[in-house]
Design a protein around this motif. Structure first.
Motif, PDB file in Angstrom:
ATOM      1  N   UNK A   1       0.831  -1.194   0.000  1.00 57.59           N
ATOM      2  CA  UNK A   1       0.000   0.000   0.000  1.00 57.59           C
ATOM      3  C   UNK A   1       0.872   1.252   0.000  1.00 57.59           C
ATOM      4  N   UNK A   2       0.245   2.389  -0.236  1.00 55.64           N
ATOM      5  CA  UNK A   2       0.905   3.678  -0.078  1.00 55.64           C
ATOM      6  C   UNK A   2       0.273   4.370   1.123  1.00 55.64           C
ATOM      7  N   UNK A   3       0.966   5.339   1.664  1.00 64.37           N
ATOM      8  CA  UNK A   3       0.463   6.011   2.861  1.00 64.37           C
ATOM      9  C   UNK A   3      -0.808   6.810   2.593  1.00 64.37           C
ATOM     10  N   UNK A   4      -1.085   7.113   1.319  1.00 67.53           N
ATOM     11  CA  UNK A   4      -2.294   7.864   1.001  1.00 67.53           C
ATOM     12  C   UNK A   4      -3.420   6.972   0.484  1.00 67.53           C
TER      13      UNK A   4
ATOM     14  N   UNK B   1      -6.027  -0.041   7.533  1.00 66.58           N
ATOM     15  CA  UNK B   1      -4.945  -0.730   6.840  1.00 66.58           C
ATOM     16  C   UNK B   1      -3.584  -0.234   7.317  1.00 66.58           C
ATOM     17  N   UNK B   2      -3.516   1.043   7.741  1.00 68.89           N
ATOM     18  CA  UNK B   2      -2.251   1.572   8.237  1.00 68.89           C
ATOM     19  C   UNK B   2      -1.905   1.025   9.623  1.00 68.89           C
ATOM     20  N   UNK B   3      -2.881   0.432  10.303  1.00 67.85           N
ATOM     21  CA  UNK B   3      -2.618  -0.167  11.603  1.00 67.85           C
ATOM     22  C   UNK B   3      -2.105  -1.610  11.491  1.00 67.85           C
ATOM     23  N   UNK B   4      -2.171  -2.199  10.317  1.00 72.65           N
ATOM     24  CA  UNK B   4      -1.690  -3.569  10.147  1.00 72.65           C
ATOM     25  C   UNK B   4      -0.173  -3.618  10.342  1.00 72.65           C
TER      26      UNK B   4
ATOM     27  N   UNK C   1     -10.343   0.230   5.692  1.00 72.45           N
ATOM     28  CA  UNK C   1     -10.337   1.645   5.384  1.00 72.45           C
ATOM     29  C   UNK C   1      -8.929   2.195   5.526  1.00 72.45           C
ATOM     30  N   UNK C   2      -8.770   3.482   5.263  1.00 68.20           N
ATOM     31  CA  UNK C   2      -7.441   4.102   5.301  1.00 68.20           C
ATOM     32  C   UNK C   2      -6.748   3.892   6.655  1.00 68.20           C
TER      33      UNK C   2
END
Length: 209
Positions: free
Chosen positions: A176-179, A197-200, A193-194
């Protein structure tokens, strides 16, 4: 709150002539235009070759017989060009998914650009079916938008967003990308969601544990 059906991609209410579709005409046209822009000898994927080499220190023309070391290649573009990279990999992944549903046809013959061209062509040809019947067509449109923005950013001289690898609880690696707005795990179909997924956990950290 209204009960009118909405486009699964942009969430705008569908017009009368769009009822029964999953994507509105505008999102369908956008996807078709992005696929067309990626393919071909002058397409965005082919243009990557023009940006592969980092600029030399002298900035002057190449001199025959020069003993200077060649300029290093950009690893990020090499990644985009490879068979399992974030361009051809997802495109052929969607071709496989649509092929399983009785539409599209995978062709892994030829060079990488030929495979990209074929994937884009068959996805464009079957796009109308997908926007009317394929339940994951919104996820396809999201991934296609990321691919198109990444290629456009490079060919326009912009720095592409950094991609990171995270791990879904089912052990599937997601790049993924950060955005990223959101992503669906291709293995277990869990939707993130945004912020989710960043918490994975980072895939590299799990592998090193």
């Amino acid at each position: 709150m209204n009960d009118f059906p909405a486009c699964t991609r942009c969430a705008y209410d569908l017009r009368d002539d769009e009822f029964g579709r999953l994507l509105c005409h505008r999102c369908e046209d956008r996807a078709a235009q992005q696929l067309a822009a990626i393919q071909g000898p002058r397409g965005l994927y082919a243009q990557l070759a023009q940006h592969l080499q980092r600029g030399g220190s002298s900035g002057g023309p190449a001199v025959s017989g020069s003993k200077a070391a060649p300029a290093p290649l950009r690893v990020d573009i090499l990644s985009l060009q490879c068979a399992g990279g974030p361009v051809l990999g997802p495109l052929e992944g969607w071709v496989r998914a649509w092929e399983d549903a009785g539409h599209a046809e995978l062709n892994e013959a030829g060079g990488l650009r030929e495979r990209v061209d074929h994937a884009c062509q068959t996805l464009r040809f079957n796009l109308r079916w997908a926007v009317e019947h394929h339940l994951a067509v919104d996820e396809f449109a999201k991934e296609l938008d990321i691919i198109h923005r990444t290629l456009t950013g490079i060919t326009a001289g912009e720095t592409p967003p950094r991609r990171i690898a995270v791990t879904c609880p089912c052990q599937q690696t997601l790049r993924i990308t950060l955005d990223v707005r959101g992503v669906t795990c291709p293995a277990c179909r869990t939707e993130y969601g945004h912020s989710d997924v960043l918490r994975l956990p980072l895939a590299e950290r799990r592998a090193a544990a």
